[in-house]
Scaffold this active site. Structure first.
Site, mmCIF file in Angstrom:
data_model
loop_
_atom_site.group_PDB
_atom_site.id
_atom_site.type_symbol
_atom_site.label_atom_id
_atom_site.label_comp_id
_atom_site.label_asym_id
_atom_site.label_seq_id
_atom_site.Cartn_x
_atom_site.Cartn_y
_atom_site.Cartn_z
ATOM 1 N N THR A 162 0.861 -1.177 0.000
ATOM 2 C CA THR A 162 0.000 0.000 0.000
ATOM 3 C C THR A 162 0.904 1.236 0.000
ATOM 4 O O THR A 162 2.112 1.104 0.052
ATOM 5 C CB THR A 162 -0.885 -0.107 1.255
ATOM 6 N N GLY B 296 -0.225 -3.679 5.133
ATOM 7 C CA GLY B 296 -1.282 -4.658 5.397
ATOM 8 C C GLY B 296 -1.655 -4.663 6.864
ATOM 9 O O GLY B 296 -1.889 -3.619 7.468
ATOM 10 N N ASP C 101 -9.285 -8.843 0.614
ATOM 11 C CA ASP C 101 -9.438 -8.338 1.987
ATOM 12 C C ASP C 101 -10.759 -8.770 2.631
ATOM 13 O O ASP C 101 -10.968 -8.576 3.826
ATOM 14 C CB ASP C 101 -9.315 -6.811 2.015
#
Ligand code: GLY
Length: 582
Positions: free
Chosen positions: A393, A486, A435
């Protein structure tokens, strides 16, 4: 870099030489927060009028230039976000989603949720194989992996409601970078060579962009031109988000999905909405904490863990002491166990936010924490083990000269998302559907175990850990921070807060300090290199299963000093990132 004089440090030290009374007990005062005095171990970047911290030097410069031209922090953040879609395709994106936390100079806070949504045809068991087991290939690298992207809607909403410049101006730097090309840096070259070969090479549209005609990925120093992406960005500049959700780009995305068995269609894109939500808020030793509410789990669990930690004298225990690490790790276990049970999209499930973030609940957990003995995770809640993945990310922070502050964390999920570029759009699609809990009790790519609250449902947003966070002191914005990583995002951001508040570190020291992480399952205390072997032995003796693993997180943070100066730090764990200001 110009450093602050020691005289100022003395006066801050005197101010902090008080004892804090809490719950009837005297806690030792935390050491004074430092803003980068000569004696410090690491020094923050310093600027007066505005600052940007991001994972990519070019994107940071785009943001600083927007601030220089009179744009506010939201303008700069949106321009940085679009630029990262070009310069940092590992996570920067148009085809993914994320969260923006905003605290205005007047003290108003808001959270913009532009998380992806499951397509209307998604169903609970869509990622199970014939034997009823979760198939991570389906949720990570197939056309089924993508949720309806939210980034373009989120940035457009932020710019229109809180920005001052037209969206087209904020897109122009990204258009230029895509059209003229970027010089591939170390970070991109390395990731193309490793993850790119795994996920991009199989898809002709993606291969044509990121690999040369000889079949090798672009290398450091080579120029990467993204013509199709430049065209998509130009369409958004000319037509607004409609181009993405209803126009030519929507046609490319829906066409790609229809051709290869994906579920996302034009109706899903047309129905997508970014939404504004009330941030999760709490207090920690007199500071105010604002972070991302569900569908992120980040805000709730950062506040929950901080509430638990408030019952312990971390400052007295000291940074890196076995006792401080024991308390924090045990608190993390309880929070991640709750995460697996209660957290999900608030539009679908009732998340007990108030109960989870209440001081009373935290006190009850604190009473169960034994300084001498780790409670096995199996006694907190049973579950299965899974490997960790690397950072994928990305986070950036911006503060402008008025004092408006923006923290954005957004993502494609794993590096380069599903690896699928939609048709001729030049846009990489996310694999955020991973997710969701493909099967309650089965861990996802981060080893996180989820429950029914996070099961797949049409139009639902998958649970996230992304935690853009803003801390205020005496009513003024003080720290703007966030990280990729994460499941480790929550504990990385938590450590930025605790390092600054409890251990008095300046923003660079708080960033550089070694990190550790416990997420309940697997039952292991993951630590970076850099902790004393004596500390680790003591933790083992308390029953922690210590495992030294690679670096965690890539924080990009800005702290505002009492003099109004901006102090920032990019994470040394990441190459090619930059904090800069003017
Ligand atoms: N995709 C990682 C997260 O949202 O937490």
């Amino acid at each position: 870099m110009k450093k602050l004089g020691t005289a100022r440090r003395v006066s801050w030290s005197l101010m902090a030489c008080l004892f804090i009374w809490q719950g009837g007990e005297a806690l030792a005062a935390s050491p004074p927060v430092s803003y980068g005095v000569e004696a410090d171990t690491f020094h923050p970047v310093k600027a007066q009028h505005g600052m940007v911290a991001s994972v990519d030097a070019t994107a940071t410069q785009v943001g600083v230039e927007i601030l220089r031209q009179g744009g506010n922090a939201v303008d700069a953040a949106v321009a940085v976000g679009f630029a990262l879609a070009v310069t940092h395709p590992q996570a920067g994106n148009l085809g993914g989603g994320g969260f923006m936390m905003l605290r205005t100079a007047s003290g108003r806070t808001t959270a913009i949720d532009f998380r992806e949504m499951a397509p209307g045809k998604a169903s609970r068991d869509m990622f199970l194989d014939a034997q009823g087991n979760a198939d991570s290939k389906l949720s990570l690298t197939s056309p089924l992996a993508s949720g309806t992207p939210g980034t373009v809607a989120g940035f457009a909403l932020a710019a229109q409601k809180y920005g001052t410049l037209p969206l087209s101006k904020l897109l122009q730097p990204a258009i230029d970078l895509a059209r003229k090309g970027i010089v591939v840096n170390d970070a991109l070259a390395d990731d193309l060579n490793v993850y790119g070969k795994e996920v991009l090479l199989n898809h002709p549209n993606s291969k044509a962009i990121f690999f040369k005609t000889d079949g090798t990925p672009y290398k450091k120093g080579e120029r990467l031109i993204q013509r199709n992406l430049a065209h998509s960005l130009s369409l958004i500049a000319q037509q607004g988000p409609k181009a993405f959700y209803q126009g030519e780009i929507a046609d490319e995305i829906a066409g790609e999905m229809a051709q290869h068995g994906g579920l996302m269609g034009k109706a899903d894109l047309a129905a997508y909405r970014a939404v504004e939500r009330q941030p999760v808020s709490g207090t920690y030793r007199g500071y105010e904490v604002f972070s991302m509410p569900p569908p992120s789990s980040g805000g709730i669990h950062i506040v929950q863990i901080l509430n638990i930690l408030e019952n312990f004298d971390l400052a007295k225990m000291g940074f890196g002491s076995a006792d401080a690490m024991q308390v924090i790790a045990e608190a993390e276990k309880y929070a991640y166990a709750d995460r697996s049970e209660y957290l999900g999209d608030p539009d679908f499930v009732k998340v007990p936010s108030q109960a989870l973030t209440s001081k009373a609940y935290a006190k009850a957990i604190a009473q169960k924490i034994d300084l001498a003995k780790a409670r096995p995770s199996s006694e907190i809640k049973p579950g299965k083990l899974a490997p960790y993945e690397s950072n994928q990310t990305t986070h950036f922070s911006v503060v402008d000269r008025q004092g408006n502050a923006v923290a954005v964390t957004y993502t494609l999920n794993t590096n380069f998302g599903s690896g699928i570029v939609a048709g001729k759009s030049g846009i990489l699609l996310n694999n955020e559907m991973d997710d969701f809990s493909a099967k309650p009790g089965t861990p996802n790519v981060y080893g996180l175990v989820g429950g029914e609250a996070n099961a797949v449902q049409p139009a639902k947003r998958p649970l996230s850990s992304m935690s853009p966070t803003i801390i205020a002191k005496d009513g003024k914005t003080w720290l703007v921070t966030g990280s990729p990583g994460g499941s480790r995002i929550i504990t990385t951001v938590l450590q930025m807060v605790v390092n600054s508040i409890d251990f008095g570190m300046n923003v660079a020291e708080a960033t550089n300090a070694p990190r550790f992480h416990h997420q309940w399952l697997p039952d292991e205390l993951r630590v970076e290199k850099g902790f004393s072997p004596d500390t680790l032995k003591l933790l083992e003796a308390k029953g922690q299963h210590v495992k030294v693993e690679p670096a965690m997180g890539s924080t990009q943070s800005i702290m505002i000093g009492p003099d109004g100066m901006l102090y920032g730090a990019s994470d040394p764990r990441t190459v090619d990132d930059l904090t800069a200001g003017y």
